[in-house]
Design a protein around this motif. Structure first.
Motif, mmCIF file in Angstrom:
data_model
loop_
_atom_site.group_PDB
_atom_site.id
_atom_site.type_symbol
_atom_site.label_atom_id
_atom_site.label_comp_id
_atom_site.label_asym_id
_atom_site.label_seq_id
_atom_site.Cartn_x
_atom_site.Cartn_y
_atom_site.Cartn_z
ATOM 1 N N ALA A 42 0.960 -1.291 0.100
ATOM 2 C CA ALA A 42 0.033 -0.101 -0.049
ATOM 3 C C ALA A 42 0.623 1.323 -0.019
ATOM 4 O O ALA A 42 0.495 2.343 -0.307
ATOM 5 C CB ALA A 42 -0.947 -0.113 1.149
ATOM 6 N N LEU A 43 2.117 1.166 0.549
ATOM 7 C CA LEU A 43 3.113 2.412 0.384
ATOM 8 C C LEU A 43 2.993 3.122 -0.800
ATOM 9 O O LEU A 43 2.853 4.141 -1.024
ATOM 10 C CB LEU A 43 4.311 1.937 1.169
ATOM 11 N N PRO A 44 3.529 2.351 -1.934
ATOM 12 C CA PRO A 44 3.613 2.709 -3.214
ATOM 13 C C PRO A 44 2.361 3.768 -3.762
ATOM 14 O O PRO A 44 2.440 4.640 -4.362
ATOM 15 C CB PRO A 44 4.028 1.851 -4.068
ATOM 16 N N PHE A 45 1.274 2.937 -3.369
ATOM 17 C CA PHE A 45 0.065 3.507 -3.806
ATOM 18 C C PHE A 45 -0.303 5.010 -3.192
ATOM 19 O O PHE A 45 -0.657 5.817 -3.959
ATOM 20 C CB PHE A 45 -1.051 2.645 -3.534
ATOM 21 N N LYS A 46 0.058 5.037 -1.987
ATOM 22 C CA LYS A 46 -0.170 6.431 -1.093
ATOM 23 C C LYS A 46 0.838 7.475 -2.008
ATOM 24 O O LYS A 46 0.506 8.557 -1.855
ATOM 25 C CB LYS A 46 0.432 6.246 0.137
ATOM 26 N N ILE A 47 1.920 7.090 -2.215
ATOM 27 C CA ILE A 47 3.071 7.888 -2.865
ATOM 28 C C ILE A 47 2.643 8.307 -4.387
ATOM 29 O O ILE A 47 2.700 9.400 -4.728
ATOM 30 C CB ILE A 47 4.385 7.221 -2.835
ATOM 31 N N ILE A 48 1.957 7.330 -5.046
ATOM 32 C CA ILE A 48 1.366 7.628 -6.099
ATOM 33 C C ILE A 48 0.453 8.832 -6.211
ATOM 34 O O ILE A 48 0.095 9.544 -7.086
ATOM 35 C CB ILE A 48 1.037 6.525 -7.075
ATOM 36 N N ILE A 49 -0.562 8.428 -5.168
ATOM 37 C CA ILE A 49 -1.856 9.226 -4.943
ATOM 38 C C ILE A 49 -1.169 10.759 -4.700
ATOM 39 O O ILE A 49 -1.754 11.792 -5.228
ATOM 40 C CB ILE A 49 -2.782 8.624 -3.967
ATOM 41 N N LYS A 50 -0.262 10.753 -3.918
ATOM 42 C CA LYS A 50 0.202 12.126 -3.575
ATOM 43 C C LYS A 50 0.796 12.774 -4.880
ATOM 44 O O LYS A 50 0.517 14.097 -4.804
ATOM 45 C CB LYS A 50 1.347 12.008 -2.395
ATOM 46 N N PHE A 51 1.752 12.123 -5.503
ATOM 47 C CA PHE A 51 2.122 12.753 -6.783
ATOM 48 C C PHE A 51 0.918 13.116 -7.635
ATOM 49 O O PHE A 51 1.058 14.256 -8.330
ATOM 50 C CB PHE A 51 2.962 11.814 -7.454
ATOM 51 N N ILE A 52 -0.297 12.484 -7.666
ATOM 52 C CA ILE A 52 -1.247 12.914 -8.789
ATOM 53 C C ILE A 52 -1.823 14.219 -8.229
ATOM 54 O O ILE A 52 -2.339 14.837 -8.988
ATOM 55 C CB ILE A 52 -2.244 11.488 -8.858
ATOM 56 N N ILE A 53 -2.033 14.035 -6.630
ATOM 57 C CA ILE A 53 -2.935 15.088 -6.229
ATOM 58 C C ILE A 53 -2.037 16.546 -6.340
ATOM 59 O O ILE A 53 -2.625 17.438 -6.833
ATOM 60 C CB ILE A 53 -3.111 14.843 -4.538
ATOM 61 N N ASN A 54 -0.702 16.233 -6.035
ATOM 62 C CA ASN A 54 0.161 17.533 -6.378
ATOM 63 C C ASN A 54 0.236 18.069 -7.719
ATOM 64 O O ASN A 54 0.095 19.213 -7.949
ATOM 65 C CB ASN A 54 1.791 16.957 -5.966
ATOM 66 N N SER A 55 0.149 17.043 -8.757
ATOM 67 C CA SER A 55 0.090 17.423 -10.099
ATOM 68 C C SER A 55 -1.054 18.348 -10.391
ATOM 69 O O SER A 55 -1.231 19.240 -11.257
ATOM 70 C CB SER A 55 0.325 16.401 -11.265
ATOM 71 N N VAL A 56 -2.286 17.673 -9.964
ATOM 72 C CA VAL A 56 -3.744 18.405 -10.170
ATOM 73 C C VAL A 56 -3.740 19.774 -9.707
ATOM 74 O O VAL A 56 -4.144 20.644 -10.219
ATOM 75 C CB VAL A 56 -4.780 17.371 -9.443
ATOM 76 N N VAL A 57 -3.178 19.949 -8.284
ATOM 77 C CA VAL A 57 -3.383 20.875 -7.885
ATOM 78 C C VAL A 57 -2.476 22.065 -8.585
ATOM 79 O O VAL A 57 -2.609 23.255 -8.682
ATOM 80 C CB VAL A 57 -2.793 21.057 -6.188
ATOM 81 N N ALA A 58 -1.249 21.716 -9.025
ATOM 82 C CA ALA A 58 -0.443 22.741 -9.623
ATOM 83 C C ALA A 58 -0.928 23.008 -11.090
ATOM 84 O O ALA A 58 -1.012 24.145 -11.473
ATOM 85 C CB ALA A 58 1.015 21.975 -9.793
ATOM 86 N N GLY A 59 -1.861 22.043 -11.680
ATOM 87 C CA GLY A 59 -2.300 22.441 -12.747
ATOM 88 C C GLY A 59 -3.687 23.280 -12.605
ATOM 89 O O GLY A 59 -3.899 24.306 -13.659
ATOM 90 N N ILE A 60 -4.325 23.098 -11.396
ATOM 91 C CA ILE A 60 -5.298 24.024 -11.333
ATOM 92 C C ILE A 60 -4.693 25.429 -10.930
ATOM 93 O O ILE A 60 -5.341 26.506 -11.541
ATOM 94 C CB ILE A 60 -6.287 23.718 -10.230
ATOM 95 N N ILE A 61 -3.753 25.342 -10.250
ATOM 96 C CA ILE A 61 -3.044 27.008 -9.918
ATOM 97 C C ILE A 61 -2.500 27.452 -11.184
ATOM 98 O O ILE A 61 -2.663 28.951 -11.768
ATOM 99 C CB ILE A 61 -1.959 26.622 -8.825
ATOM 100 N N LEU A 62 -2.061 26.827 -12.315
ATOM 101 C CA LEU A 62 -1.584 27.141 -13.472
ATOM 102 C C LEU A 62 -2.637 27.732 -14.301
ATOM 103 O O LEU A 62 -2.479 28.930 -14.682
ATOM 104 C CB LEU A 62 -1.024 26.260 -14.339
ATOM 105 N N ALA A 63 -3.866 27.090 -14.541
ATOM 106 C CA ALA A 63 -4.926 27.553 -15.187
ATOM 107 C C ALA A 63 -5.421 28.855 -14.490
ATOM 108 O O ALA A 63 -5.877 29.645 -15.251
ATOM 109 C CB ALA A 63 -6.085 26.353 -15.029
ATOM 110 N N VAL A 64 -5.483 28.972 -13.231
ATOM 111 C CA VAL A 64 -6.132 30.119 -12.444
ATOM 112 C C VAL A 64 -5.007 31.487 -12.850
ATOM 113 O O VAL A 64 -5.499 32.393 -13.025
ATOM 114 C CB VAL A 64 -6.269 29.950 -10.984
ATOM 115 N N LEU A 65 -3.883 30.855 -12.661
ATOM 116 C CA LEU A 65 -2.867 32.183 -13.063
ATOM 117 C C LEU A 65 -2.930 32.573 -14.489
ATOM 118 O O LEU A 65 -3.081 33.793 -14.732
ATOM 119 C CB LEU A 65 -1.537 31.835 -12.970
ATOM 120 N N ALA A 66 -3.075 31.661 -15.507
ATOM 121 C CA ALA A 66 -3.132 32.135 -16.953
ATOM 122 C C ALA A 66 -4.454 32.845 -17.125
ATOM 123 O O ALA A 66 -4.597 33.599 -17.751
ATOM 124 C CB ALA A 66 -3.078 30.740 -17.581
#
Length: 79
Positions: free
Chosen positions: A21-45
């Motif tokens: 389960a540990l790798p799944f938690k890490i993968i989920i954290k990376f996905i959430i990090n990328s989605v949040v950064a994408g949302i911030i990028l879209a708002v800034l643009a």
């Protein structure tokens, strides 16, 4: 003796499941990090902050997340 074997097997099963389960938690954290950064990028643009959306910036943000967004903003300001 059967109960001790059962308890040991349950403990081993729980340990293996936690290790899996540990790798799944890490993968989920990376996905959430990328989605949040994408949302911030879209708002800034959208608001016209110093962001030019090109394929390099979008890939950088998608792969690295928030650090990629910061790197992309720095590169955009320098160019």
């Amino acid at each position: 003796m059967g109960i001790i074997s059962f308890i040991i097997s349950i403990a081993v099963l729980i340990l293996v499941l936690k290790i899996i389960a540990l790798p799944f938690k890490i993968i989920i954290k990376f996905i959430i990090n990328s989605v949040v950064a994408g949302i911030i990028l879209a708002v800034l643009a959208y608001f016209g902050v110093i962001v030019t959306l090109n394929i390099g910036t979008i890939i950088l943000v998608g792969l690295l997340g928030i650090p990629g967004l910061i790197i992309g903003l720095i590169i955009t300001m320098l160019i």
